[in-house]
Design a protein around this motif. Structure first.
Motif, short mmCIF file in Angstrom:
data_model
loop_
_atom_site.label_atom_id
_atom_site.label_comp_id
_atom_site.label_asym_id
_atom_site.label_seq_id
_atom_site.Cartn_x
_atom_site.Cartn_y
_atom_site.Cartn_z
N SER A 121 47.52 -11.05 38.87
CA SER A 121 48.44 -12.18 38.97
C SER A 121 49.61 -11.83 39.87
N PHE A 122 49.93 -12.76 40.77
CA PHE A 122 51.10 -12.61 41.63
C PHE A 122 52.00 -13.81 41.37
N GLU A 126 46.63 -16.30 40.60
CA GLU A 126 45.64 -15.31 40.20
C GLU A 126 44.57 -15.13 41.27
N PHE A 127 44.10 -13.87 41.41
CA PHE A 127 43.02 -13.57 42.36
C PHE A 127 42.19 -12.41 41.84
N GLY A 128 40.93 -12.38 42.28
CA GLY A 128 40.00 -11.36 41.81
C GLY A 128 39.48 -11.72 40.44
N PRO A 129 38.72 -10.89 39.80
CA PRO A 129 38.30 -9.57 40.28
C PRO A 129 37.21 -9.66 41.34
N PHE A 130 37.18 -8.63 42.18
CA PHE A 130 36.22 -8.60 43.26
C PHE A 130 35.09 -7.61 43.02
N PHE A 131 35.03 -7.07 41.80
CA PHE A 131 34.00 -6.10 41.48
C PHE A 131 33.26 -6.54 40.22
#
Length: 195
Positions: A121-122, A126-131
């Protein structure tokens, strides 16, 4: 760090000083946030964790900018000291850069690892998860490493600050003055009579 235009390569420019002090404030804030939420009930921790992640994203950007700035030609200053003290100073700076970079990467890895990866979170974005999900032991390794490196950064940074204060008060040289904001970045300039 870049030197000020027309200077004798003995002081940092305003951008370099701003990068240094912004990094220092972010490190202290991130560490304080991580310690404070431990004393809060779980439902009340979320805003503190979001603030920690948000400042962590900013710190990551600061680290990238600082490294790029430092690697650009003409952005270094002459050593303030020589001999083993100069070597120790360089080692401490490189260790801090390495630890800060590792800490930033571990922060993302910690959030995006585990059996149920979470978003980063910024300030609410929210962004990701990328895995894909990962084993719980790997997540725990990231968590423990993130904590230990955080403590290492604080301890080394405190030693760094103590060394600057020692130079200032005991050795009475310009080491600390070189990193202070404002046009009087050197003691000689501050104490010089006005024209």
């Amino acid at each position: 760090m870049r030197i000020a235009a027309g200077d004798d390569r003995s002081r940092y420019d305003a951008f370099g000083v701003a990068l240094h002090w912004t990094t220092a404030v972010l490190v202290v804030a991130l560490f304080a946030l991580s310690q404070i939420w431990e004393f809060l009930p779980k439902p009340e921790r979320h805003p503190w964790i979001v603030a920690h992640m948000s400042f962590g994203v900013i710190l990551t950007a600061m680290i990238v900018i600082r490294i790029a700035w430092r690697l650009m030609p003409g952005h270094q200053v002459s050593p303030a000291v020589s001999g083993w003290v100069e070597t120790a100073s360089k080692v401490v700076h490189y260790v801090l850069y390495a630890l800060l970079a590792a800490q930033a990467l571990l922060g993302f890895a910690l959030r995006w690892s585990g059996e149920k990866p979470e978003t980063m979170s910024f300030f609410g974005l929210e962004f990701g998860p990328f895995f894909p999900p990962s084993p719980k032991p790997l997540h725990e390794f990231f968590e423990e490493s993130h904590e230990w490196i955080g403590w290492a950064i604080i301890i080394i940074a405190a030693g760094h600050a103590f060394a600057a204060l020692y130079h200032h008060y005991a050795l009475k040289d310009d080491v600390l003055w070189r990193m202070l904001p404002g046009r009087h970045a050197r003691r000689a300039e501050r104490d010089a009579p006005a024209p």
